[in-house]
Design an enzyme around this catalytic site. Structure first.
Site, PDB file in Angstrom:
ATOM      1  N   ARG A   1       0.891  -1.118  -0.118  1.00 24.13           N
ATOM      2  CA  ARG A   1       0.157  -0.095   0.010  1.00 24.13           C
ATOM      3  C   ARG A   1       1.339   1.445   0.011  1.00 24.13           C
ATOM      4  NH1 ARG A   1      -3.492   2.782   4.186  1.00 24.13           N
ATOM      5  NH2 ARG A   1      -5.619   3.533   3.364  1.00 24.13           N
TER       6      ARG A   1
ATOM      7  N   ILE B   1      -7.043   7.621  -0.572  1.00 27.00           N
ATOM      8  CA  ILE B   1      -7.049   5.868  -0.684  1.00 27.00           C
ATOM      9  C   ILE B   1      -7.762   5.753   0.352  1.00 27.00           C
ATOM     10  CG2 ILE B   1      -4.964   6.259   0.360  1.00 27.00           C
ATOM     11  CD1 ILE B   1      -3.604   4.091  -1.367  1.00 27.00           C
ATOM     12  N   SER B   2      -8.987   4.271  -0.181  1.00 27.91           N
ATOM     13  CA  SER B   2      -9.738   3.782   1.265  1.00 27.91           C
ATOM     14  C   SER B   2      -8.976   2.966   1.875  1.00 27.91           C
ATOM     15  CB  SER B   2     -10.253   3.484  -0.426  1.00 27.91           C
ATOM     16  OG  SER B   2     -11.644   3.656  -0.955  1.00 27.91           O
ATOM     17  N   GLN B   3      -9.757   2.657   3.040  1.00 26.33           N
ATOM     18  CA  GLN B   3      -9.078   2.354   4.429  1.00 26.33           C
ATOM     19  C   GLN B   3      -8.700   0.666   3.684  1.00 26.33           C
ATOM     20  OE1 GLN B   3     -12.495   3.020   6.553  1.00 26.33           O
ATOM     21  NE2 GLN B   3     -12.516   1.451   7.264  1.00 26.33           N
TER      22      GLN B   3
END
Length: 207
Positions: free
Chosen positions: A24, A50-52
């Site tokens: 990530r 940025i999504s979890q």
């Protein structure tokens, strides 16, 4: 992080392996890289996030991707979701309306070695008709309803995952299955995404 994903209900071993294999930090800038493996959304360029990881993993699990699947993603962001999908799908096409983000996504995915992903700068609301039909479609921005133009590009038997909702405070993640008799819907939980917008964004500086 993998333990946190399991706690959130991610049980699919292939999805967990894909999450573990996708760095990530590659998809984050500067100081935020140190927080890459926290289960939180983080800022990226162009005012986006940025999504979890748990949301990425749950959406990926619901998509039920396998190595035969050609996948369309609407909203590449910095490329993280596409990176996860690259471990699971035959081919991934991802469309991003912000040129700086599309460039960042291409660079990160190339560094990761995800050579089965194509990043396209364009209007995601139009889908990608020249590559349709798709086995799976994932939308990482919220629409009021599943866009008909994207449903049309989904193969019969295909699955679409997307957030729907008229505000940025009340949205629901839904799963749409396209059958010979029509569309079947199921709700997967509450989420919060940026709205799905038409057009390609003005090219602004990263920040």
């Amino acid at each position: 992080m993998i333990f946190a994903l399991q706690q959130e209900g991610v049980r699919d071993r292939a999805v967990l392996d894909a999450m573990e294999a996708t760095p990530r930090g590659l998809f984050l800038d500067g100081i935020f890289r140190a927080r890459a493996y926290e289960n939180i959304p983080l800022p990226i360029s162009c005012g986006q996030t940025i999504s979890q990881p748990s949301v990425v993993a749950l959406m990926t699990q619901a998509l039920q991707v396998d190595r035969r699947c050609k996948v369309l993603e609407i909203g590449a962001g910095s490329g993280y979701q596409a990176g996860v999908l690259s471990h699971l799908a035959r081919r991934v096409y991802t469309v991003e309306r912000h040129r700086p983000l599309a460039r960042q996504a291409r660079a990160a995915l190339a560094e990761m070695g995800a050579d089965n992903v194509t990043v396209i700068t364009g209007d995601g609301t139009s889908g990608l008709p020249e590559q349709a039909p798709f086995d799976r479609i994932i939308v990482t921005a919220a629409a009021e309803d599943p866009p008909a133009i994207l449903v049309d590009q989904l193969r019969e038997g295909g699955i679409m995952i997307l957030p729907v909702g008229q505000s940025d405070t009340v949205q629901h993640l839904i799963k749409v299955v396209k059958t010979a008799d029509g569309l079947e819907y199921s709700e997967l939980g509450d989420v919060r995404f940026v709205p799905l917008l038409e057009g390609v964004a003005e090219d602004i500086a990263d920040g």
